[in-house]
Scaffold this active site. Structure first.
Site, PDB file in Angstrom:
ATOM      1  N   ASP A  24       0.837  -1.205   0.000  1.00 15.74           N
ATOM      2  CA  ASP A  24       0.000   0.000   0.000  1.00 15.74           C
ATOM      3  C   ASP A  24       0.873   1.256   0.000  1.00 15.74           C
ATOM      4  O   ASP A  24       2.010   1.234   0.456  1.00 15.74           O
ATOM      5  CB  ASP A  24      -0.886  -0.040   1.265  1.00 15.74           C
ATOM      6  CG  ASP A  24      -2.094   0.864   1.134  1.00 15.74           C
ATOM      7  OD1 ASP A  24      -2.370   1.350   0.013  1.00 15.74           O
ATOM      8  OD2 ASP A  24      -2.769   1.095   2.158  1.00 15.74           O
ATOM      9  N   ASN A  72     -10.977  -2.394  -5.418  1.00 17.55           N
ATOM     10  CA  ASN A  72     -10.210  -1.379  -6.147  1.00 17.55           C
ATOM     11  C   ASN A  72     -10.867  -0.944  -7.461  1.00 17.55           C
ATOM     12  O   ASN A  72     -10.454   0.040  -8.073  1.00 17.55           O
ATOM     13  CB  ASN A  72      -8.766  -1.843  -6.393  1.00 17.55           C
ATOM     14  CG  ASN A  72      -7.895  -1.822  -5.150  1.00 17.55           C
ATOM     15  OD1 ASN A  72      -7.015  -2.658  -4.961  1.00 17.55           O
ATOM     16  ND2 ASN A  72      -8.137  -0.856  -4.262  1.00 17.55           N
TER      17      ASN A  72
HETATM   18  C1  IPE Z   1      -5.398  -2.708  -0.138  1.00 13.19           C
HETATM   19  O1  IPE Z   1      -5.081  -1.383  -0.317  1.00 13.19           O
HETATM   20  C2  IPE Z   1      -5.511  -3.387  -1.454  1.00 13.19           C
HETATM   21  C3  IPE Z   1      -4.248  -3.590  -2.151  1.00 13.19           C
HETATM   22  C4  IPE Z   1      -3.067  -3.303  -1.667  1.00 13.19           C
HETATM   23  C5  IPE Z   1      -4.362  -4.166  -3.456  1.00 13.19           C
HETATM   24  P1  IPE Z   1      -6.217  -0.256  -0.432  1.00 13.19           P
HETATM   25  O2  IPE Z   1      -5.499   1.028  -0.587  1.00 13.19           O
HETATM   26  O3  IPE Z   1      -7.171  -0.616  -1.490  1.00 13.19           O
HETATM   27  O4  IPE Z   1      -6.937  -0.386   0.975  1.00 13.19           O
HETATM   28  P2  IPE Z   1      -7.818   0.660   1.776  1.00 13.19           P
HETATM   29  O5  IPE Z   1      -8.826   1.225   0.834  1.00 13.19           O
HETATM   30  O6  IPE Z   1      -6.904   1.723   2.292  1.00 13.19           O
HETATM   31  O7  IPE Z   1      -8.406  -0.133   2.891  1.00 13.19           O
HETATM   32  C1  IPE Z   2      -1.516   0.318  -3.309  1.00  6.90           C
HETATM   33  O1  IPE Z   2      -1.333   1.683  -3.327  1.00  6.90           O
HETATM   34  C2  IPE Z   2      -1.782  -0.251  -4.664  1.00  6.90           C
HETATM   35  C3  IPE Z   2      -3.189  -0.635  -4.900  1.00  6.90           C
HETATM   36  C4  IPE Z   2      -4.121  -0.675  -4.021  1.00  6.90           C
HETATM   37  C5  IPE Z   2      -3.548  -0.993  -6.262  1.00  6.90           C
HETATM   38  P1  IPE Z   2      -2.547   2.712  -3.252  1.00  6.90           P
HETATM   39  O2  IPE Z   2      -2.913   3.075  -4.660  1.00  6.90           O
HETATM   40  O3  IPE Z   2      -3.642   2.196  -2.436  1.00  6.90           O
HETATM   41  O4  IPE Z   2      -1.854   3.954  -2.563  1.00  6.90           O
HETATM   42  P2  IPE Z   2      -2.504   4.932  -1.506  1.00  6.90           P
HETATM   43  O5  IPE Z   2      -3.014   4.097  -0.376  1.00  6.90           O
HETATM   44  O6  IPE Z   2      -3.589   5.677  -2.203  1.00  6.90           O
HETATM   45  O7  IPE Z   2      -1.379   5.814  -1.081  1.00  6.90           O
HETATM   46 MG    MG Z   3      -4.087   2.355  -0.460  1.00  5.07          MG
END
Ligand code: IPE
Ligand code: IPE
Ligand code: MG
Length: 246
Positions: A24, A72
């Site tokens: 993340d 997502n």
């Molecule tokens: C979790 O990250 C999903 C992945 C890393 C693919 P998110 O960024 O989607 O999670 P939330 O929304 O902060 O819970």
């Molecule tokens: C994790 O990074 C990757 C996916 C969930 C696809 P994020 O895109 O969730 O990054 P933040 O949480 O917005 O910083």
């Molecule tokens: Mg995230």
């Protein structure tokens, strides 16, 4: 050469057999640099390459990363397109280098919602991977822990309805075999980058006794050194699985 020499001889500490990473923080990494979120995903994808190679080199058996969740899809079309585009690029390169890199790939999740071209690439990398032994990276794609469990329940119910199985015969092990992760050991250690204290629907069933390690580091900045710190921390824990250790 071409043959991969595991650096296990240099290993001075036990390495967990299976590590899960909720990677993340790509978006925040980009935002802090004044870049579009998609730039963060590109940096994150590069980092996956680096960390997976490192995991292989230290003799880990399985690394499972959460790359795209069932939730997502709520993101913009542009962002989803960029993530899927990076995945395609990664798979094409992985196919080319699989023999050299010795990184087997398996996908966990419902791939049927992905573009046909990606499904085909995923199937090809899976087939090629099956020819090798050794380190395996599992990529959770359109994966949700609840979806995983519901699908398994549905599959079992269908087998019962068809008279092939008896509801009373269902055990935890038999249920595990119906999940996307069938055949994999449960993750010993789950790491989450970027500081969030939640599972976000990652491997809900499989994480029952996993150890957790959370770091504020954003995924593109997560280094092998930090992975070593997580492993050292893990090695200092007492895993009791509900029992009592002397
Ligand atoms: C979790 O990250 C999903 C992945 C890393 C693919 P998110 O960024 O989607 O999670 P939330 O929304 O902060 O819970
Ligand atoms: C994790 O990074 C990757 C996916 C969930 C696809 P994020 O895109 O969730 O990054 P933040 O949480 O917005 O910083
Ligand atoms: Mg995230």
């Amino acid at each position: 050469m071409g043959l991969f020499n595991k650096k296990t001889t240099e290993k001075t500490r036990p390495v967990p057999r299976h590590v899960g990473i909720i990677l993340d923080g790509n978006g925040r990494w980009a935002q802090r640099r004044g870049l579009p979120r998609t730039a963060g995903h590109a940096a994150g994808s590069e980092n996956f390459r680096r960390i997976a190679t490192y995991c292989r080199d230290i003799g880990m058996d399985y690394l499972t990363v959460y790359a795209f969740s069932t939730e997502n899809w709520k993101r913009s079309e542009e962002e989803i397109g960029a993530i899927l585009g990076l995945l395609k690029k990664y798979l094409l390169e992985a196919l080319e280098k699989m023999e050299r890199d010795r990184i087997r790939l398996r996908f966990l999740g419902d791939l049927s919602r992905l573009p046909g071209e990606l499904q085909e690439l995923a199937a090809r990398t899976g087939e090629t991977s099956a020819r090798y032994r050794g380190f395996q990276a599992n990529v959770c794609l359109n994966y949700g822990g609840r979806d995983d469990i519901v699908r398994a329940a549905r599959a079992f119910a269908a087998q019962c309805a068809a008279g092939e199985r008896d509801p009373a015969s269902l055990t935890e092990a038999a249920f595990s075999d119906l999940l996307y992760s069938a055949g994999l050991p449960d993750p010993d250690l789950i790491i989450r980058t970027s500081g969030e204290l939640r599972l976000s629907n990652f491997l809900l069933w499989q994480a029952a006794y996993s150890e957790f390690y959370v770091t504020d580091t954003l995924w593109p900045d997560f280094t092998p050194e930090e992975l070593e710190r997580a492993i050292a921390d893990f090695n200092g824990r007492s895993r009791r699985f509900g029992g009592v250790k002397p």
